[in-house]
Design a protein around this motif. Sequence first.
Motif, PDB file in Angstrom:
ATOM      1  N   PHE A 204      99.633  23.993  12.904  1.00 27.65           N
ATOM      2  CA  PHE A 204      98.199  24.023  12.665  1.00 27.65           C
ATOM      3  C   PHE A 204      97.432  24.461  13.915  1.00 27.65           C
ATOM      4  N   LEU A 205      98.101  25.110  14.851  1.00 32.98           N
ATOM      5  CA  LEU A 205      97.426  25.587  16.051  1.00 32.98           C
ATOM      6  C   LEU A 205      96.392  26.652  15.697  1.00 32.98           C
ATOM      7  N   ARG A 206      95.238  26.542  16.345  1.00 27.56           N
ATOM      8  CA  ARG A 206      94.113  27.445  16.095  1.00 27.56           C
ATOM      9  C   ARG A 206      93.712  28.158  17.390  1.00 27.56           C
ATOM     10  N   PHE A 207      92.869  29.169  17.248  1.00 30.91           N
ATOM     11  CA  PHE A 207      92.352  29.851  18.436  1.00 30.91           C
ATOM     12  C   PHE A 207      91.741  28.828  19.385  1.00 30.91           C
ATOM     13  N   GLY A 208      91.048  27.843  18.819  1.00 31.25           N
ATOM     14  CA  GLY A 208      90.344  26.861  19.632  1.00 31.25           C
ATOM     15  C   GLY A 208      91.234  26.008  20.503  1.00 31.25           C
ATOM     16  N   HIS A 209      92.512  25.869  20.128  1.00 30.74           N
ATOM     17  CA  HIS A 209      93.426  25.108  20.986  1.00 30.74           C
ATOM     18  C   HIS A 209      93.579  25.766  22.355  1.00 30.74           C
ATOM     19  N   PHE A 210      93.463  27.083  22.397  1.00 30.45           N
ATOM     20  CA  PHE A 210      93.626  27.829  23.647  1.00 30.45           C
ATOM     21  C   PHE A 210      92.281  27.997  24.358  1.00 30.45           C
ATOM     22  N   GLU A 211      91.206  28.009  23.583  1.00 30.88           N
ATOM     23  CA  GLU A 211      89.880  28.151  24.187  1.00 30.88           C
ATOM     24  C   GLU A 211      89.494  26.933  25.025  1.00 30.88           C
ATOM     25  N   LEU A 212      89.834  25.734  24.555  1.00 32.80           N
ATOM     26  CA  LEU A 212      89.350  24.538  25.249  1.00 32.80           C
ATOM     27  C   LEU A 212      89.907  24.403  26.664  1.00 32.80           C
ATOM     28  N   PRO A 213      91.231  24.478  26.884  1.00 35.68           N
ATOM     29  CA  PRO A 213      91.706  24.368  28.267  1.00 35.68           C
ATOM     30  C   PRO A 213      91.203  25.513  29.140  1.00 35.68           C
ATOM     31  N   LEU A 222      96.863  25.582  29.832  1.00 40.56           N
ATOM     32  CA  LEU A 222      96.791  26.750  28.966  1.00 40.56           C
ATOM     33  C   LEU A 222      98.120  27.503  28.961  1.00 40.56           C
ATOM     34  N   ARG A 223      98.684  27.738  30.136  1.00 43.01           N
ATOM     35  CA  ARG A 223      99.948  28.463  30.230  1.00 43.01           C
ATOM     36  C   ARG A 223     101.070  27.691  29.527  1.00 43.01           C
ATOM     37  N   ARG A 224     101.082  26.393  29.720  1.00 40.61           N
ATOM     38  CA  ARG A 224     102.116  25.587  29.060  1.00 40.61           C
ATOM     39  C   ARG A 224     102.007  25.685  27.543  1.00 40.61           C
ATOM     40  N   ARG A 238     110.722  38.604  22.727  1.00 39.22           N
ATOM     41  CA  ARG A 238     111.550  38.558  23.925  1.00 39.22           C
ATOM     42  C   ARG A 238     110.748  39.040  25.130  1.00 39.22           C
ATOM     43  N   GLY A 239     111.294  38.895  26.291  1.00 40.87           N
ATOM     44  CA  GLY A 239     110.613  39.321  27.503  1.00 40.87           C
ATOM     45  C   GLY A 239     110.171  38.112  28.308  1.00 40.87           C
ATOM     46  N   GLU A 240     109.310  38.363  29.281  1.00 43.94           N
ATOM     47  CA  GLU A 240     108.826  37.276  30.120  1.00 43.94           C
ATOM     48  C   GLU A 240     107.498  37.655  30.741  1.00 43.94           C
ATOM     49  N   GLY A 241     106.803  36.653  31.251  1.00 42.06           N
ATOM     50  CA  GLY A 241     105.546  36.874  31.971  1.00 42.06           C
ATOM     51  C   GLY A 241     104.490  37.561  31.139  1.00 42.06           C
ATOM     52  N   GLU A 242     103.748  38.438  31.795  1.00 45.43           N
ATOM     53  CA  GLU A 242     102.637  39.110  31.138  1.00 45.43           C
ATOM     54  C   GLU A 242     103.083  39.949  29.950  1.00 45.43           C
ATOM     55  N   ASN A 243     104.238  40.573  30.055  1.00 47.35           N
ATOM     56  CA  ASN A 243     104.703  41.409  28.952  1.00 47.35           C
ATOM     57  C   ASN A 243     104.914  40.581  27.681  1.00 47.35           C
ATOM     58  N   LEU A 332      92.541  33.726  27.123  1.00 51.68           N
ATOM     59  CA  LEU A 332      93.866  34.034  27.660  1.00 51.68           C
ATOM     60  C   LEU A 332      93.807  34.866  28.937  1.00 51.68           C
ATOM     61  N   ALA A 333      92.644  35.372  29.279  1.00 52.92           N
ATOM     62  CA  ALA A 333      92.508  36.271  30.429  1.00 52.92           C
ATOM     63  C   ALA A 333      93.069  35.708  31.733  1.00 52.92           C
ATOM     64  N   PRO A 334      92.971  34.389  32.012  1.00 48.58           N
ATOM     65  CA  PRO A 334      93.544  33.875  33.261  1.00 48.58           C
ATOM     66  C   PRO A 334      95.049  34.084  33.392  1.00 48.58           C
ATOM     67  N   LEU A 335      95.728  34.375  32.288  1.00 51.64           N
ATOM     68  CA  LEU A 335      97.172  34.594  32.332  1.00 51.64           C
ATOM     69  C   LEU A 335      97.530  36.046  32.598  1.00 51.64           C
ATOM     70  N   PHE A 336      96.517  36.903  32.704  1.00 54.93           N
ATOM     71  CA  PHE A 336      96.752  38.339  32.862  1.00 54.93           C
ATOM     72  C   PHE A 336      96.096  38.842  34.148  1.00 54.93           C
ATOM     73  N   GLY A 337      96.726  39.827  34.741  1.00 57.35           N
ATOM     74  CA  GLY A 337      96.184  40.430  35.952  1.00 57.35           C
ATOM     75  C   GLY A 337      95.177  41.515  35.669  1.00 57.35           C
ATOM     76  N   ALA A 338      95.145  42.019  34.423  1.00 58.01           N
ATOM     77  CA  ALA A 338      94.220  43.073  34.033  1.00 58.01           C
ATOM     78  C   ALA A 338      93.867  42.880  32.562  1.00 58.01           C
ATOM     79  N   VAL A 339      92.800  43.550  32.136  1.00 58.90           N
ATOM     80  CA  VAL A 339      92.335  43.375  30.757  1.00 58.90           C
ATOM     81  C   VAL A 339      93.039  44.310  29.776  1.00 58.90           C
ATOM     82  N   GLU A 340      93.730  45.330  30.282  1.00 55.70           N
ATOM     83  CA  GLU A 340      94.283  46.350  29.384  1.00 55.70           C
ATOM     84  C   GLU A 340      95.229  45.791  28.312  1.00 55.70           C
ATOM     85  N   PRO A 341      96.134  44.859  28.640  1.00 56.15           N
ATOM     86  CA  PRO A 341      97.004  44.325  27.576  1.00 56.15           C
ATOM     87  C   PRO A 341      96.232  43.604  26.479  1.00 56.15           C
TER      88      PRO A 341
END
Length: 522
Positions: A204-213, A222-224, A238-243, A332-341
């Motif tokens: 039942f996770l919503r967009f708001g779960h990520f907005e609040l932290p 947020l990252r956790r 698959r993959g890791e980090g920003e990708n 989610l922007a704090p988890l990214f180094g740029a806005v392009e992704p």
Amino acid sequence: MMADGLDRLRFDNRFLAELPGDPDTGPRRREVRGALWSRVAPTPVAAPRVLAVSAEMLADLGLDATDAASPRFAEVFGGNALLPGMDPFATNYGGHQFGHWAGQLGDGRAISLGEAVTTTGERRELQLKGAGPTPYSRTADGRAVLRSSIREFLCSEAMHHLGVPTTRALSLVATGDEVIRDMFYDGRPQAEPGAVVCRVAPSFLRFGHFELPAARGEHDLLRRLVDFTIARDFPHLRGEGENLHADWFHEICTRTARLMAEWMRVGFVHGVMNTDNLSILGLTIDYGPYGWIDAYDPDWTPNTTDAGGKRYRFGWQPAIARWNLMRLAQALAPLFGAVEPLQAGIDAFGTAYTAAERDNTARKLGLAECRDEDVALIRDLHALMHAAEIDMTLWFRGLMDLNLDAPAPAEDSFYDPALRATHAEAIDAWLRRYTDRLRDDPLPADLRRERMRLANPRFILRNYLAQQAIDRAEAGDPGGVTELLDVMRRPYDDQPGREAFAARRPDWARNRAGCSMLSCSS
């Protein structure tokens, strides 16, 4: 208590095991920081009684009708008892409501009993709506009334059978208690019968779960949550980090796009598309003042609270979904180094929605594919349907049996004979365009008809049908709920003898409470 089929349910409660929770417990209202959930038990009710169950959801959980008929089932899914392994909790989230940041919201009347894992390894979170107060109830009582619970129960299952991604409903339980609600917000609250719905979803996770932290600067939390969600609910990535995070956001955007296209295909209007009401899994979630398009009107909203601004009207739903995704991207922007992704994900929403809408056009009109000219064909049809007050569902269903040599519209799709006459020439002109297009299409007639049948439902959960079932249930007869649920199990079949459930909205229902617009009161 004697063991029964309910004891076959197994719970791993991974959300609680792997993510930080509130050190405090119980329903005391409070601001919860640094935590994603709070332990809180359902508040017992006076006399839980099962009114209806979904046979499909019973089977999905490895249960059957015998289990649902047991007194223990009513006790558990009415909120009076727990099964071994259940560990009840409410989650902490925020959200943008009607375009404005509302801060902490959370599960105000929903309590998750636990995360069950089926024998095939699939996850089913069992959540009681109307189970009593939580730390996030603010000034509310955490309860729900019978009328809104019936609507949620029926629509959850109806949408599933229509093929629309959705949370599900296992059971509808009357509580034996009364709930005070001001249905019309006119200062005249009344006592209504209470009920509890057991909702079911992988999450039942919503967009708001990520907005609040994110709004609180709790970026580690947020990252956790992001990494947990990907590992639990998107294990194919698959993959890791920003990708990895970029691939995840991209999938959220495309799932949301496809969901919006499905809503538009069947004429569903959610009514309250706040960011806390959009699922991270691309499921329809939170059935409040929803509605179904009768006479085609892109400006119609079923929500009385939204009657002035019409932010969440039918035709705006894709645009609002994109707006909500942009709010998620900001979180989610704090988890990214740029806005392009993140921008790439937003762009993917537009691409996926356009593709899904073109596919819907081809399927609803019975075409092998949607050409550029067909986009104009259906756009002109929508404008004509709006002007002439044509029933969306009945019109498209009627096109299945159109005589190409003498095309005539389905007469039962018109609400106003005067408007029918006013637009007769334009209707005939559009039908000629359409039949010319069909003659130029490679699909054989039988395949065309079947393609249209599977895209254009015969039965939808019109608001007046739900209200009739509610009226019967409030008078003590829940049979209308089970009958309507059974009809909605086969929405694309004709079902001889049940034609009344496919009829257009009657005149008496045009402005009656519950049959057209609804309040958020539940």
